[in-house]
Enzyme design. Structure first.
Site, mmCIF file in Angstrom:
data_model
loop_
_atom_site.group_PDB
_atom_site.id
_atom_site.type_symbol
_atom_site.label_atom_id
_atom_site.label_comp_id
_atom_site.label_asym_id
_atom_site.label_seq_id
_atom_site.Cartn_x
_atom_site.Cartn_y
_atom_site.Cartn_z
ATOM 1 N N CYS A 148 0.833 -1.202 0.000
ATOM 2 C CA CYS A 148 0.000 0.000 0.000
ATOM 3 C C CYS A 148 0.870 1.256 0.000
ATOM 4 O O CYS A 148 1.414 1.634 1.037
ATOM 5 C CB CYS A 148 -0.916 -0.015 1.225
ATOM 6 S SG CYS A 148 -1.933 1.457 1.380
ATOM 7 N N CYS A 151 -0.540 4.163 2.107
ATOM 8 C CA CYS A 151 -0.336 4.001 3.549
ATOM 9 C C CYS A 151 1.120 4.252 3.941
ATOM 10 O O CYS A 151 1.394 4.886 4.949
ATOM 11 C CB CYS A 151 -0.671 2.582 4.010
ATOM 12 S SG CYS A 151 -2.105 1.837 3.267
ATOM 13 N N ASP A 152 2.038 3.733 3.163
ATOM 14 C CA ASP A 152 3.421 3.640 3.636
ATOM 15 C C ASP A 152 4.425 4.502 2.877
ATOM 16 O O ASP A 152 5.590 4.579 3.271
ATOM 17 C CB ASP A 152 3.888 2.166 3.562
ATOM 18 C CG ASP A 152 3.057 1.274 4.472
ATOM 19 O OD1 ASP A 152 2.609 1.769 5.518
ATOM 20 O OD2 ASP A 152 2.861 0.097 4.135
#
Ligand code: NAP
Length: 322
Positions: A148, A151-152
């Site tokens: 992701c 997200c990261d």
């Protein structure tokens, strides 16, 4: 991780429980559905599935869920969702649905711990990112291996990352990563991309993006964090290594819909089809989150779908009483 103390103990193994709303899945979609159904005094029951909190709980820090200006840990957000739903009467049970019979109402769900008869069902079983299934992948997930970019990506400021895959997701997420990373190397197993032309052109023209063609990642290397990958050229057989700080894998998702096959309409990829009201092809069965959404895949959109599904389940039950 989640507040296991609040999970209902697996009760008598053959117990049959009757509920007005049964929610399958404990990710943002499922727990939001539980919150809304609980506030409608429907006493929903959530079956957690194998992974508490779904994919969101695997994310170290979620920085794009509204209301948390400093970000919030994925597991912590899940625990807050759970607590909030329980405050209004939702029950969360550590059980995994193994089969469903949707041929009549109440719908029959068989879990590891018993049988559930549900007037309405909210399916929020999510999807799982496909894995490369190479050495180091499992051990280094969350330590440089990610599924992701949204997200990261932020954690890879000025770092070198590789992206595995050649579809729209790989290119879109790879281009997103250029906001942070010093370089993004896309490793693809063929010499032709599956992604659409617009994304291809953007990627080819981007100064931070480069490609390694006809190659597979055969191993991900590192200790506390990722330090590199082993590559194999699939045409020549040549094996090389490449230093990298991050490995982002976008080789498709698989929705967790196996047990609904033949009972609900799905698209070719197995995502359950739904309308804007989160209704499926079967009255009384609703869906939310990534089990029906292969496009947005965000905590906030999944939570929104969960709320919508529970509102519609409430309307459905009200109509039954008229
Ligand atoms: P996808 O289109 O199925 O692409 C997966 C990619 O991963 C392919 O390039 C495939 O290689 C590669 N791959 C699969 N298994 C692999 C393995 N074991 N090892 C190495 N590489 C592997 O998946 P997606 O990119 O997630 O897209 C899913 C759907 O969502 C598509 O319909 C896509 O168009 C859509 N989508 C659209 C957008 C957008 O429009 N902006 C964004 C994201 C997704 P091969 O090419 O060799 O098969």
């Amino acid at each position: 991780m989640f507040n296991l103390g609040n999970l209902s103990a697996p009760s008598a193994s053959t117990a049959t429980k009757k509920v007005k709303v049964l929610v399958l899945g404990s990710g943002p979609a499922g727990l939001s559905a539980a919150l809304y159904a609980a506030r409608a005094e429907l006493e929903p029951l959530v079956l957690t599935g194998m992974e508490f909190g779904g994919q969101a709980a695997l994310t170290h820090t979620i920085e794009n869920y509204p209301g948390f200006p400093e970000g919030v840990g994925g597991p912590e957000l899940g625990e807050l969702f759970q607590k909030q739903a329980e405050r209004f009467g939702a029950k969360v049970e550590f059980d995994t649905a193994q089969s469903v019979d949707l041929s009549q109402r109440p719908f029959k769900v068989t879990g590891d711990n018993g049988v559930y008869l549900a007037e309405t069902l909210v399916i929020a079983t999510g999807a799982r990112p496909n894995h490369l299934e190479v050495g180091g992948e499992v051990e280094l997930t969350g330590k440089g291996v990610s599924y992701c970019a949204t997200c990261d990506g932020w954690f890879f400021k000025d770092k070198k990352v590789i992206v595995v895959g050649g579809g729209d997701s790989a290119l879109e997420e790879g281009l997103f990563l250029t906001r942070f990373a010093a370089s993004v190397t896309i490793v693809h197993r063929r010499d032709t991309l599956r992604a659409g032309k617009v994304l291809q052109n953007r990627a080819f023209q981007h100064p931070k993006v480069n490609f390694i063609w006809n190659s597979a990642v055969t191993r991900i290397v590192g200790g506390d964090k990722v330090t590199g990958v082993a590559l194999k050229n699939l045409q020549t057989g040549e094996e090389t290594s490449l230093e990298t700080d991050g490995v982002f894998i976008f080789i498709g998702h698989t929705p967790n819909t196996q047990m609904f096959r033949g009972q609900l309409e799905m698209n070719e990829a197995g995502y359950i089809q739904s309308n804007v009201h989160m209704e499926t092809s079967l009255p009384g069965v609703f869906v939310a989150g990534e089990v029906t959404d292969d496009h947005f895949r965000q905590v906030v959109t999944s939570a929104g779908m969960g709320a919508a599904a529970a509102i519609q389940a409430t309307h459905f039950l009200e109509k039954q009483l008229v």
